[in-house]
Design a protein around this motif. Structure first.
Motif, PDB file in Angstrom:
ATOM      1  N   ARG A 119      57.609  57.521  22.269  1.00  0.00           N
ATOM      2  CA  ARG A 119      58.132  56.225  21.861  1.00  0.00           C
ATOM      3  C   ARG A 119      56.976  55.267  22.068  1.00  0.00           C
ATOM      4  O   ARG A 119      56.102  55.534  22.892  1.00  0.00           O
TER       5      ARG A 119
ATOM      6  N   TYR B  45      57.974  61.111  31.556  1.00  0.00           N
ATOM      7  CA  TYR B  45      57.555  60.054  30.646  1.00  0.00           C
ATOM      8  C   TYR B  45      56.810  58.963  31.421  1.00  0.00           C
ATOM      9  O   TYR B  45      57.295  58.480  32.435  1.00  0.00           O
TER      10      TYR B  45
ATOM     11  N   TRP C 201      63.582  60.559  20.849  1.00  0.00           N
ATOM     12  CA  TRP C 201      63.696  59.943  22.179  1.00  0.00           C
ATOM     13  C   TRP C 201      65.155  59.848  22.631  1.00  0.00           C
ATOM     14  O   TRP C 201      65.519  60.256  23.729  1.00  0.00           O
TER      15      TRP C 201
ATOM     16  N   VAL D  92      55.214  54.928  25.393  1.00  0.00           N
ATOM     17  CA  VAL D  92      55.742  55.953  26.300  1.00  0.00           C
ATOM     18  C   VAL D  92      55.099  57.301  25.973  1.00  0.00           C
ATOM     19  O   VAL D  92      55.228  57.802  24.861  1.00  0.00           O
TER      20      VAL D  92
ATOM     21  N   ASN E 124      60.907  49.246  26.625  1.00  0.00           N
ATOM     22  CA  ASN E 124      60.146  50.409  26.198  1.00  0.00           C
ATOM     23  C   ASN E 124      60.934  51.710  26.232  1.00  0.00           C
ATOM     24  O   ASN E 124      60.462  52.719  25.706  1.00  0.00           O
ATOM     25  N   THR E 125      62.085  51.707  26.877  1.00  0.00           N
ATOM     26  CA  THR E 125      62.859  52.954  26.929  1.00  0.00           C
ATOM     27  C   THR E 125      64.243  52.821  26.305  1.00  0.00           C
ATOM     28  O   THR E 125      64.810  53.812  25.887  1.00  0.00           O
TER      29      THR E 125
ATOM     30  N   ILE F 254      55.090  55.179  31.153  1.00  0.00           N
ATOM     31  CA  ILE F 254      54.997  53.973  30.317  1.00  0.00           C
ATOM     32  C   ILE F 254      53.635  53.317  30.516  1.00  0.00           C
ATOM     33  O   ILE F 254      53.155  53.190  31.646  1.00  0.00           O
TER      34      ILE F 254
ATOM     35  N   VAL G 120      61.083  58.981  34.478  1.00  0.00           N
ATOM     36  CA  VAL G 120      60.241  57.954  33.867  1.00  0.00           C
ATOM     37  C   VAL G 120      59.352  57.358  34.950  1.00  0.00           C
ATOM     38  O   VAL G 120      59.849  56.989  36.013  1.00  0.00           O
TER      39      VAL G 120
END
Lengths: 400, 400, 400, 400
Positions: free
Chosen positions: C303, C317, D11, C306, C187-188, C319, C276
């Motif tokens: 994202r 950020y 991002w 995110v 996811n990142t 998630i 994060v």
């Protein structure tokens, strides 16, 4: 005592498979006189024995005042090898032994750290007349002999055994890594799990030590001067910073840099009470022992090989007097590591004996084909088979 | 020799922070006679000294014939502690020392392995009259005393110190893990990187050994009888299989199971030439030394603490005669680990001295509040602060 | 979309060896109506299918608003299973689905987190009349049902599947460990090597996450409220401290505690720019999303999965909206882990169906023999054979 | 779709600290037309944007048919960059895009894999007239351009960005290591703990993959053709052997060799049922897809990005069609890794723009001072300070 020396040599002889293979090969050093300066313990003794079995006349001394094991030195004499060595803290005595080796007018020198070769190129230049080549074991020694070359003094071809892949990728990483941790554990009986261990230097030695310290559960911190290596250490998950900051929280400090005065006087004053110091570099200059001696209000041996220095209301412990801790206070590199290095050494000496006449007076990288040959011998000893590129794959690599 | 004993005790005294804290606390054992049977080396000596400082009269012996360090035993006497112990391979002599401790009619027993307590409940039942409690250090000892309880023989309350979290989570994992690997390295000088190391048993000890062997670069294989632990070992990335198969390829075999005859005669015959055997379990029954003795066509000490057995055209090396390798051939658990365990022991003895009258004649788990107290002492010694649940979080956990 | 659901189920069916073995065994659930509340994705779908193959009538819903995969839910209906579930952020809609499952008057409940069972014991007590047993999957759920028991409300026997060794030793460590790291990476697309990762909580989940984060090269910090676990984390080589301090330097914060408000408002304000946040605990209360929403001057999805929160001149950020990150923003535990857990679940339901009449209305530990049975099935699936104790060894353990 | 492209670029822009620093530096590429062939996704897009901000005119295409992300390609056009790229499996279409870039007559080429530069030196030699330099990203590309040089065809200076320490020590190890494991996990949802993972090749990529696979708990096996690397892999604790043997027991096979046909037809036939195959090498030739296609009795996509091949009564799964798995089926290297590589690229292009006139038509190693400069930028971005050698230490290194 010589009995224990013989035992030690027998023990390592059973685990030095590559030297055993070479003894059975068709290598010949008959008539060659080899002067060796090397940490004198069982494994190096077995190298000397191997060279003798190939026909050479071998004259041996140590390469570090504290790393000679006297029982081994005595046992080696029984094998018909001329030995001039004694565990000592007397630098003068140490150098007198180097002179004795040079007195024998060696054809080849097998050096570790460069002391013998440097002596031959400075005070004892008369021995250069007969000298035909040198193989050098360490990073430090190679650097010193390159300095001789740059200053235009070097008079023989030198093989930088240290620069063989099978040497620097293994000896400096798996060898130093294990043996330094071993020495710290056996000499302190302290727990490594959770300990804050500061490793100064993230070269091959430093990363070996860091890897094994982590492998024992330590929290590892790293100091470096090279920014690329510093980023590597960070990405390997270690805390990285200035030594002047990290040393304030370290439980154990291990130097592996190759330079002097890694810790400054101020750093010593900032150490935690009870900090343990150990050096893994070739010379005893990384921890500034002179400063420590000056600072100390009291000092005494608190455990075998561990010196307690009291100053500023705290105690600091130094293992092995700041000399390389795996040799001065333990058994040095593991047997199998030295077996690889000494297979490289043996092949280098044979190579010099055959090719010296056509070689220039400079430091040579280790011949790649010999390097690979040793790797294949090691795989054979381990009973491991690996793949070969097919002709199609070789073609692909060339032409794609 | 006593000098080195005093040195050793001084060294550990500087690293046993928890015992030092307890010595300064308000715990009192005045008038209590404590019989200790324990691996007699510097750390246990400092426990005895600590108990004496709290007022107790302490009578000490070993708990394993080979684990007594004679210099420490001598030094301990200088502290006014009654010592009956000697490094020996003579089982009869070993038991005579246990009897001498019981002769003193102890009020409390601090046991390690259960020999002293079992003796008190069998041959020496007359001492039970005065005995008010036992604290037991090991898995093996707790199992034996539970057997006494099940057979209806147990006559005193027992605190299973081994079952404290601060014991079994630490001593058996970080302690055994480090010290077994330390012992193998210092006694063989062999490389662990790339070695095939077979660990028999994946309990707390076994996984500590496996973790540290891997930490030194070994290829680790595990054998187990418990299917859950076997799956864990697989998911930890180890090769798992039957010992009868794995022992054929192992370079080093380490037993840590708690049962006898982990290797069978056929397994011994199938070992590789040059295999190294070491035991990390409490008793010297895991490697069947009797079978090895019978098989051996020749045997001799090839390196200090390493016995070479020749049979079937091969050599097998056993470290420390098959006794627990970290004690018989090294310095035992790291100091800080024993410091935690002995803080637990000290608090258990104080607890027994206060509560024995109301306790039943059975094996008790370690009191949770004392366990947590020791954990908080350790954090304090390390200078680490941790979080506390807020009242809202406590409420959440209760009511959600 | 259902096509991808069918694909997903087919894929997992090929890797759920234990469920496949059980389908071929002689287990029978004919006539039993089972209400399931569980993260609805391919693996749980295959559990439902397995139960149906054993004869049960299965009614399924999710157990977390965001963890339902709609394509799988649709596909499951094609297998003749009644499904009430939809990925949603609407808590009300989520609870309406739970009610629909209870409307079916299940004989047995398979619960994950306890929502369905708690609902049955509070608002929907009329369904208790027919309910004969519950098997519960998670730590959180077991705690909640124990609370019901302590408050005297619990009306059925509950099997704590979570407490099976084959569950908590595997699911919470290898499962959560891998899937949380997987989710953060996918996811990142951020590098973990060298990142400062703060893991809040060092229970089985937390240590799994810490182990895997380190395995990817991260620098791992741990916060804990339990002093014993804190010392363990230190000895595992992690930095341990108060969350209020560690969060100031963390690049990534992962909560795995089981309590609410792990980060306080002040902690959020102290986070680094670009931090994060991810939650691995069952409920979305560990990261205080309400506080974050209140603080945010701006927020938007930066994202997929995110959310960017801007406040105090920095960005943070989150998630998966603070819901358990491996399910809300990835595929949940690896297939093989759920296969083990669901073999335990299947056997628990069969056990309840046979023994409910004689069981008390309380939370039971998982039956040890079923636990070991699953371990042996797993070894069989892996093709690994292990040792058995010999009769002599069994005797030794009893009588020594 | 372009919206997600913009999001993705935003991002990464927040995590490419080095490119952001360079954008604010005083580098100037005004008037230079740069042709880029590179895996077209968010990070490379941000490199193109950076070059444009420094004044360059940028024309972009992909460097691998499957690695182009169409949403990013669209978004990039909005930044005023000429883009010719589309995710495709059509090799012809892929090459047509390369031609379009060459049509723009670039002054400089930024290449990844060498396709664009080779094309310029073969079919499109007319563009060489204007071309002043090339910077090449990968091992494979450097090898191909060295082949051009050896064949006397190379017509421009080439900077081997791949050979920068900050590239090959990081990108190929930490980058490939993480992203390959990420891709396998997200595309299969299979457990890595306990899985037998075979890594073919122990170069920088292979050891990165092996390290991370172990970090996730896998049992890792390695095949190699270089005996030195094979011994390293053994000493790192991995099982090493011939691929033809290891592939029989592997659950997952990952190729990272740089040569074709790493698995032979016989190897494919010997794979376990359910084996997963993935390639981490630059070209899709390591897994012989042609042989697999020929063998397959049936094939279909069983999970997104996972193709199931049925033959000989078993199933084998290939991720990303045998193309480099971290790009074809995931997001490529982590952002921060590419940030470092692209800082090197940017500095290489600026260097070529200033020095092309005096450079020879050959492949140059990456300039050491730029390499170190990037390392220091990275340390600055991380907020880490390191030591500097003192003048005395510099002197020591020179003269000792």
């Amino acid at each position: 005592m010589a009995k224990t020396g013989h035992q030690k040599i027998e023990w390592v002889s059973k685990h030095m498979s590559l030297l055993n293979m070479l003894q059975k090969g068709d290598y010949d050093l008959t008539g060659w006189r080899i002067g060796m300066s090397i940490h004198l313990e069982a494994k190096t003794a077995y190298l000397a024995i191997t060279l003798k079995k190939l026909g050479a006349q071998v004259v041996v001394t140590g390469c570090n005042p504290l790393s000679t094991q006297d029982d081994v030195a005595q046992a080696l004499a029984d094998y018909g090898i001329e030995v001039h060595a004694k565990r000592t803290t007397d630098e003068k005595e140490y150098f007198s032994f180097l002179h004795r080796v040079l007195d024998s007018k060696p054809d080849l020198i097998l050096d570790d750290g460069g002391d013998l070769t440097v002596l031959a190129h400075t005070e004892r230049r008369e021995v250069l007349e007969n000298l035909k080549g040198v193989s050098e074991e360490t990073t430090t020694g190679v650097r010193r002999l390159r300095n001789l070359q740059e200053r235009g003094i070097l008079n023989v071809p030198v093989i930088a055994v240290n620069n063989a892949k099978m040497k620097y990728l293994f000896d400096n990483r798996y060898g130093t890594g294990q043996s330094v941790i071993d020495s710290i554990m056996r000499n302190t009986n302290l727990l490594l799990a959770g300990k804050k261990v500061l490793v100064a230097g993230y070269g091959w030695c430093g990363r070996g030590i860091a890897m094994r310290a982590r492998g024992m559960g330590a929290y590892v911190m790293v100091s470096e001067v090279d920014p690329v290596k510093a980023v590597e250490a960070i990405m390997d998950g270690f805390e990285v910073g200035k030594i002047s900051e990290l040393c304030k929280v370290a439980d154990i400090v291990i130097t592996a840099t190759g330079v002097k005065d890694v810790l400054k006087e101020e750093d010593l004053l900032n150490l935690k009470n009870g900090a343990v110091l150990a050096n893994a570099g070739h010379f005893n200059v990384e921890i500034p022992m002179d400063v420590l001696e000056r600072l100390a209000e009291e000092k005494y041996e608190i455990r075998q090989n561990v010196m307690c220095y009291k100053f500023n209301g705290k105690e600091v412990y130094v293992i092995g007097l700041g000399r390389l801790v795996n040799l001065a206070a333990a058994d040095g590199h593991p047997v199998e590591i030295m077996d690889i290095s000494f297979a490289l050494q043996t092949l280098a000496l044979v190579y010099l004996s055959k090719n010296y006449a056509t070689l220039e007076k400079k430091v040579y990288e280790y011949p790649a084909e010999l390097d690979e040959h040793v790797a294949r011998l090691k795989l054979k000893a381990l009973g491991v088979e690996i793949d070969e590129l097919t002709p199609e794959q070789v073609e692909y690599l060339k032409n794609f």
